[in-house]
Design a protein around this motif. Structure first.
Motif, PDB file in Angstrom:
ATOM      1  N   GLN A   1     -10.125 -30.346  58.176  1.00 42.00           N
ATOM      2  CA  GLN A   1     -10.526 -30.112  59.550  1.00 42.00           C
ATOM      3  C   GLN A   1     -10.726 -31.425  60.293  1.00 42.00           C
ATOM      4  N   GLU A   2     -11.330 -32.382  59.621  1.00 34.47           N
ATOM      5  CA  GLU A   2     -11.596 -33.653  60.270  1.00 34.47           C
ATOM      6  C   GLU A   2     -10.303 -34.410  60.577  1.00 34.47           C
ATOM      7  N   LEU A   3      -9.304 -34.250  59.717  1.00 37.17           N
ATOM      8  CA  LEU A   3      -8.028 -34.944  59.965  1.00 37.17           C
ATOM      9  C   LEU A   3      -7.339 -34.414  61.220  1.00 37.17           C
ATOM     10  N   GLU A   4      -7.599 -33.163  61.560  1.00 35.58           N
ATOM     11  CA  GLU A   4      -6.989 -32.582  62.757  1.00 35.58           C
ATOM     12  C   GLU A   4      -7.532 -33.235  64.027  1.00 35.58           C
ATOM     13  N   LEU A   5      -8.725 -33.817  63.932  1.00 34.23           N
ATOM     14  CA  LEU A   5      -9.324 -34.460  65.100  1.00 34.23           C
ATOM     15  C   LEU A   5      -8.708 -35.828  65.390  1.00 34.23           C
ATOM     16  N   LEU A   6      -8.019 -36.386  64.415  1.00 39.30           N
ATOM     17  CA  LEU A   6      -7.439 -37.721  64.562  1.00 39.30           C
ATOM     18  C   LEU A   6      -6.079 -37.656  65.263  1.00 39.30           C
ATOM     19  N   ASP A   7      -5.739 -38.731  65.926  1.00 39.86           N
ATOM     20  CA  ASP A   7      -4.401 -38.822  66.508  1.00 39.86           C
ATOM     21  C   ASP A   7      -3.612 -39.897  65.760  1.00 39.86           C
ATOM     22  N   ALA A   8      -2.401 -40.153  66.194  1.00 38.14           N
ATOM     23  CA  ALA A   8      -1.509 -41.073  65.476  1.00 38.14           C
ATOM     24  C   ALA A   8      -2.021 -42.517  65.468  1.00 38.14           C
ATOM     25  N   SER A   9      -2.887 -42.856  66.411  1.00 37.04           N
ATOM     26  CA  SER A   9      -3.368 -44.238  66.472  1.00 37.04           C
ATOM     27  C   SER A   9      -4.486 -44.518  65.461  1.00 37.04           C
ATOM     28  N   ASN A  10      -5.080 -43.478  64.902  1.00 38.08           N
ATOM     29  CA  ASN A  10      -6.148 -43.660  63.922  1.00 38.08           C
ATOM     30  C   ASN A  10      -5.577 -43.979  62.550  1.00 38.08           C
ATOM     31  N   ALA A  11      -6.279 -44.820  61.814  1.00 32.89           N
ATOM     32  CA  ALA A  11      -5.858 -45.171  60.458  1.00 32.89           C
ATOM     33  C   ALA A  11      -6.636 -44.328  59.448  1.00 32.89           C
ATOM     34  N   VAL A  12      -5.942 -43.943  58.392  1.00 33.73           N
ATOM     35  CA  VAL A  12      -6.556 -43.179  57.310  1.00 33.73           C
ATOM     36  C   VAL A  12      -6.454 -44.033  56.048  1.00 33.73           C
ATOM     37  N   PHE A  13      -7.552 -44.089  55.308  1.00 33.92           N
ATOM     38  CA  PHE A  13      -7.583 -44.876  54.090  1.00 33.92           C
ATOM     39  C   PHE A  13      -7.976 -43.995  52.923  1.00 33.92           C
ATOM     40  N   LYS A  14      -7.500 -44.362  51.740  1.00 28.20           N
ATOM     41  CA  LYS A  14      -7.931 -43.663  50.536  1.00 28.20           C
ATOM     42  C   LYS A  14      -8.523 -44.697  49.587  1.00 28.20           C
ATOM     43  N   LEU A  15      -9.483 -44.262  48.821  1.00 32.01           N
ATOM     44  CA  LEU A  15     -10.156 -45.145  47.887  1.00 32.01           C
ATOM     45  C   LEU A  15      -9.381 -45.156  46.582  1.00 32.01           C
ATOM     46  N   THR A  16      -8.873 -46.315  46.209  1.00 33.86           N
ATOM     47  CA  THR A  16      -8.149 -46.493  44.956  1.00 33.86           C
ATOM     48  C   THR A  16      -8.902 -47.552  44.163  1.00 33.86           C
ATOM     49  N   GLY A  17      -9.669 -47.096  43.196  1.00 33.77           N
ATOM     50  CA  GLY A  17     -10.531 -48.023  42.471  1.00 33.77           C
ATOM     51  C   GLY A  17     -11.561 -48.572  43.445  1.00 33.77           C
TER      52      GLY A  17
END
Length: 78
Positions: A1-17
């Motif tokens: 749901q929260e990802l739907e609030l973002l637009d293309a200009s927002n950055a998404v990060f994932k935690l890897t280690g």
């Protein structure tokens, strides 16, 4: 749901280690969707197990009740 609030200009990060790695929005949505599907499936699986165990428990209670009644009748006759 929260990802739907973002637009293309927002950055998404994932935690890897210990590191946050930039991730594509579509890849993040796909990954989260798969995780939610997996979690939902696990919840359903455990709910079914609980229902089965409750059913077995009730059968055991009924059997125990019958055996107790038979024992009381047998003791009453003796």
């Amino acid at each position: 749901q929260e990802l739907e609030l973002l637009d293309a200009s927002n950055a998404v990060f994932k935690l890897t280690g210990p590191v946050l790695v930039k991730q594509e929005m579509e890849e993040a949505k796909t990954t989260i969707g798969k995780r939610l599907d997996y979690i939902t499936g696990e919840i359903k699986h455990y709910e079914q197990q609980m229902q089965e165990l409750e059913r077995r428990s009730e059968q055991q209670r009924e059997t125990l009740g019958r055996l107790q009644q038979e024992l009381q009748r047998a003791q009453g006759k003796a």
